[in-house]
Design an enzyme around this catalytic site. Structure first.
Site, PDB file in Angstrom:
ATOM      1  N   CYS A  48     -73.656 -22.470  38.755  1.00 32.41           N
ATOM      2  CA  CYS A  48     -73.659 -22.549  37.179  1.00 32.41           C
ATOM      3  C   CYS A  48     -72.665 -21.570  36.643  1.00 32.41           C
ATOM      4  O   CYS A  48     -71.595 -21.260  36.485  1.00 32.41           O
ATOM      5  CB  CYS A  48     -75.365 -22.414  37.274  1.00 32.41           C
ATOM      6  SG  CYS A  48     -75.150 -23.231  35.309  1.00 32.41           S
ATOM      7  N   HIS A 103     -77.629 -26.748  40.380  1.00 29.65           N
ATOM      8  CA  HIS A 103     -78.355 -25.868  41.149  1.00 29.65           C
ATOM      9  C   HIS A 103     -79.018 -26.030  42.302  1.00 29.65           C
ATOM     10  O   HIS A 103     -80.085 -26.908  42.376  1.00 29.65           O
ATOM     11  CB  HIS A 103     -80.025 -25.592  40.133  1.00 29.65           C
ATOM     12  CG  HIS A 103     -79.344 -24.683  38.634  1.00 29.65           C
ATOM     13  ND1 HIS A 103     -79.190 -22.766  39.157  1.00 29.65           N
ATOM     14  CD2 HIS A 103     -79.019 -24.510  36.786  1.00 29.65           C
ATOM     15  CE1 HIS A 103     -78.839 -22.148  37.732  1.00 29.65           C
ATOM     16  NE2 HIS A 103     -79.047 -23.298  37.385  1.00 29.65           N
ATOM     17  N   GLU A 149     -80.707 -24.243  44.121  1.00 26.19           N
ATOM     18  CA  GLU A 149     -81.722 -23.752  44.693  1.00 26.19           C
ATOM     19  C   GLU A 149     -83.256 -24.232  44.014  1.00 26.19           C
ATOM     20  O   GLU A 149     -84.046 -23.823  43.867  1.00 26.19           O
ATOM     21  CB  GLU A 149     -81.037 -22.328  44.723  1.00 26.19           C
ATOM     22  CG  GLU A 149     -81.269 -21.478  42.813  1.00 26.19           C
ATOM     23  CD  GLU A 149     -80.198 -22.073  42.503  1.00 26.19           C
ATOM     24  OE1 GLU A 149     -79.906 -21.375  41.114  1.00 26.19           O
ATOM     25  OE2 GLU A 149     -79.531 -23.250  42.238  1.00 26.19           O
TER      26      GLU A 149
END
Length: 247
Positions: A118, A218, A220
């Site tokens: 990001c 993202h 994660e």
């Protein structure tokens, strides 16, 4: 390099966001996901904040075998020749910006593998002279007016054939979780675009010669496809410091 010897620096802009507790709490979820996934892959992880300054960050990462730069606030426009006052402008952390930009330059000079997530992708682009679209306007890339954990959207990304990211993720189209109101505009020197959203905005970049990869989404996020983060962390499994040895 044995697995026990592998050290990874996970670098965020700051560790504390007292002005926005909800956002701070969600950042802990995201960064914690990176740390846990890397540790599960055998890395010894140091979690570092760039707002300690350039000298401090470079010293703390001096012996890191690889680096991940995670998400956060907008990069201050002065670093890419932009102006302030754009829609949805966030708090700027110029000390952290400068430190992360310096970290990218050193990683390229030394051939240290680096993954940008990001904001991390945008830091890579700006470090190499690129610019940013300062606000995407009303788009599918962010939900507004909802609780922070619901801000991310799910959308496809089209990956370039024979790119590193396509190899890691195993296909020409992947589903991703993202939330961003800025994107790559002018591409930095030595970079190529390897992934785009259906609307054409850049979602993945790679350096042409250095082991540098950036994704705008993202992996994660808890709702991201299983195994996506682990696969991208695989980009860090290349010999470090190749460029410095060749210099």
């Amino acid at each position: 390099m044995s697995p026990a010897a592998r050290t990874l620096a996970v670098v965020e802009a700051t560790r504390f966001r007292g002005h926005d507790p909800e956002y701070h709490a969600y950042v802990q979820v995201l960064v914690g996901g990176v740390v846990r996934a890397a540790e599960a892959d055998g890395w010894t992880v140091s979690r570092l904040a760039a707002d300690a300054g350039t000298d401090s960050l470079l010293a703390a990462t001096e012996r890191a075998d690889a680096v991940v730069i995670v998400g956060g606030e907008d990069i201050a426009p002065r670093f890419y020749g932009g102006a302030g006052g754009y829609p949805h402008e966030s708090l700027h952390r110029e000390t952290a910006d400068a430190a992360q930009l310096a970290l990218v330059h050193r990683a390229i000079e030394r051939g240290v593998p680096l993954l940008g997530i990001c904001r991390g992708l945008q830091i890579v682009n700006v470090a190499l002279g690129g610019t940013l679209v300062q606000d995407l306007g009303e788009s599918d890339h962010v939900r507004r007016g909802v609780p922070i954990p619901e801000v991310l959207t799910t959308h496809p990304v089209l990956l370039e054939p024979d790119s590193r990211v396509e190899e890691l993720l195993g296909g020409p189209v992947v589903a991703v979780r993202s939330a961003h109101h800025q994107a790559v505009d002018v591409l930095g020197a030595g970079l190529r675009v390897t992934g785009r959203a259906p609307d054409g905005h850049v979602e993945a970049i790679e350096h042409e010669t250095a082991p540098i990869l950036g994704v705008q989404w993202h992996p994660e996020d808890p709702a991201a496809p299983a195994g996506q983060l682990a696969a991208l962390l695989g980009a860090l499994r290349v010999p470090a410091r190749a460029a410095s040895l060749a210099a």
